[in-house]
Structure formats: C-alpha cells, structure tokens
Design an enzyme around this catalytic site. Structure first.
Site, mmCIF file in Angstrom:
data_model
loop_
_atom_site.group_PDB
_atom_site.id
_atom_site.type_symbol
_atom_site.label_atom_id
_atom_site.label_comp_id
_atom_site.label_asym_id
_atom_site.label_seq_id
_atom_site.Cartn_x
_atom_site.Cartn_y
_atom_site.Cartn_z
ATOM 1 C CE LYS A 11 -3.565 -2.295 2.864
ATOM 2 N NZ LYS A 11 -4.432 -2.092 4.054
ATOM 3 C CE1 TYR A 51 -8.906 -2.967 1.059
ATOM 4 C CE2 TYR A 51 -8.333 -0.854 0.085
ATOM 5 C CZ TYR A 51 -7.971 -2.015 0.764
ATOM 6 O OH TYR A 51 -6.660 -2.208 1.147
ATOM 7 C CG ASN A 114 -3.057 -2.858 7.526
ATOM 8 O OD1 ASN A 114 -3.031 -2.347 6.404
ATOM 9 N ND2 ASN A 114 -4.066 -3.599 7.948
ATOM 10 C CG HIS A 117 -5.180 -6.140 -0.221
ATOM 11 N ND1 HIS A 117 -6.369 -6.149 0.474
ATOM 12 C CD2 HIS A 117 -5.348 -6.974 -1.290
ATOM 13 C CE1 HIS A 117 -7.221 -6.957 -0.155
ATOM 14 N NE2 HIS A 117 -6.624 -7.466 -1.234
ATOM 15 C CD GLU A 128 -9.075 -8.775 -3.232
ATOM 16 O OE1 GLU A 128 -9.825 -8.682 -2.252
ATOM 17 O OE2 GLU A 128 -7.885 -9.149 -3.142
HETATM 18 P P1 IDP Z 1 -7.213 -7.237 5.658
HETATM 19 O O1 IDP Z 1 -6.443 -6.146 4.964
HETATM 20 O O2 IDP Z 1 -6.389 -7.897 6.735
HETATM 21 O O3 IDP Z 1 -7.857 -8.224 4.719
HETATM 22 P P2 IDP Z 1 -9.882 -6.131 6.024
HETATM 23 O O4 IDP Z 1 -10.787 -6.467 7.160
HETATM 24 O O5 IDP Z 1 -10.218 -6.690 4.684
HETATM 25 O O6 IDP Z 1 -8.393 -6.524 6.467
HETATM 26 O O7 IDP Z 1 -9.816 -4.548 5.936
HETATM 27 C C1 IDP Z 1 -9.222 -3.909 4.820
HETATM 28 C C2 IDP Z 1 -8.325 -2.800 5.323
HETATM 29 O O8 IDP Z 1 -9.153 -1.800 5.933
HETATM 30 C C3 IDP Z 1 -7.360 -3.229 6.429
HETATM 31 O O9 IDP Z 1 -6.153 -3.739 5.918
HETATM 32 C C4 IDP Z 1 -7.151 -1.928 7.174
HETATM 33 O O10 IDP Z 1 -6.128 -1.126 6.581
HETATM 34 C C5 IDP Z 1 -8.487 -1.227 7.023
HETATM 35 N N1 IDP Z 1 -9.322 -1.431 8.216
HETATM 36 C C6 IDP Z 1 -9.974 -2.551 8.573
HETATM 37 N N2 IDP Z 1 -10.632 -2.388 9.730
HETATM 38 C C7 IDP Z 1 -10.377 -1.123 10.108
HETATM 39 C C8 IDP Z 1 -10.774 -0.348 11.244
HETATM 40 O O11 IDP Z 1 -11.503 -0.797 12.140
HETATM 41 N N3 IDP Z 1 -10.304 0.952 11.289
HETATM 42 C C9 IDP Z 1 -9.503 1.473 10.327
HETATM 43 N N4 IDP Z 1 -9.106 0.778 9.252
HETATM 44 C C10 IDP Z 1 -9.528 -0.510 9.138
HETATM 45 MG MG MG Z 2 -9.397 -7.990 3.376
#
Ligand code: IDP
Ligand code: MG
Length: 152
Positions: A11, A51, A114, A117, A128
C-alpha cells in the site's frame, strides 16, 4: 493442496516508507513466485471496487482516501496454498494482533496503515486480480515452482 494465485499490494505507506524490497523478499523467501508486478496509483472508482466489501463501514472513506493517496505496488503471487500462506506472512489486520515476524508486526503499528493487502479467499483473489491486471500481464513461473518449490 493446490497452486493458488493471489493479489498482494504494498500500500502507499509501504511505498512511501521505502519498504517494498523488504516486503517483496519475504514472499520470495517463503517460496512464492511473482507472476505479475505493477506500480500504479488507484483512482477512487477502482479503489471503491477493490474494497467493495467494506462499503458502508465507518473506515471505508478513509481507506479509499488512503489507498488512492499515492503509488502502490500490485503483485500477483503464486504458490502452494498461496492465499493463506501470504496472509500468514502479512500478519493479522491489526498490527497489535499480528504474529511476531509478520510484516505487520515488524513494520506497522496501526490498523489504518498496515502496509499490505492480500486476498482472503479464492473468490476474492480472482475478483481482485482482475481489477489490477489483464490476462496478458501474467508470466508463467510453473518451471520455477516445479524445479525448486513443489514436492515431487
Ligand atoms: P485485511 O487487509 O487484513 O484483509 P480487512 O478487514 O479486509 O483486512 O480490511 C481492509 C483494510 O481496511 C485493512 O487492511 C485496514 O487497513 C483497514 N481497516 C480494517 N478495519 C479497520 C478499522 O476498524 N479501522 C480502520 N481501518 C480498518
Ligand atoms: Mg481484506
């Protein structure tokens, strides 16, 4: 057990922080191979499509704003059970819950930044990958997998 193809993104925070090399090497060291790779900056439409499952959640707009804020690196990664394996290398979504030694535990401290992805299922991977790549973008690494990685 099966060879799978998954979408991995470094990212914009990973690109901006100069962590691409370290992140890519972790997937390669594990024995997964890169079959497509592209630097790009997403527009809002493509980001919302990628997303889409999170539309309506409180963090959705922030997530779209962030993923479109700068260049990212998109990769198609292949290998034995690559979808779950790559998720393991990435670590849990919230870096505080990520296993020590995972990308998110080693380099990230907040859920919204984080770094990576990775597709979470075969269906997500197919959907995707089609957002980021065309069929002609993929090379074959079958020979490398058969030679070095897969059990006979
Ligand atoms: P993943 O990336 O581990 O698959 P997902 O639940 O698909 O996680 O969420 C997509 C992205 O959205 C996450 O990587 C994170 O950056 C962001 N995200 C998910 N939950 C939250 C939250 O509660 N607050 C802020 N950002 C979030
Ligand atoms: Mg995800």
């Amino acid at each position: 057990m099966a060879i799978q193809r998954t979408l991995i993104l470094c990212k914009p925070d990973a690109v901006s922080r100069g962590l691409i090399g370290d992140i890519v090497s972790r997937f390669e060291r594990r024995g997964y191979v890169i079959v497509a790779m592209k630097m790009m900056q997403l527009d809002g439409e493509r980001a919302r499509k990628h997303y889409g499952e999170h539309e309506g959640k409180p963090f959705f707009q922030g997530l779209v704003d962030f993923i479109t804020s700068g260049p990212l690196l998109a990769m198609a990664v292949e290998g034995e059970e690559a979808i779950a394996g790559c998720r393991q290398i990435m670590g849990a979504t919230n870096p505080l819950n990520a296993a020590t030694g995972s990308i998110r535990a080693d380099f990230a401290s907040t859920i919204g930044r984080n770094l990576v992805h990775g597709s979470d299922s075969h269906e997500s991977a197919e959907r995707e990958l089609a957002i980021f790549f065309q069929p002609s973008d993929f090379v074959s690494r079958k020979h490398d997998l058969e030679r070095w990685i897969l059990e006979k």
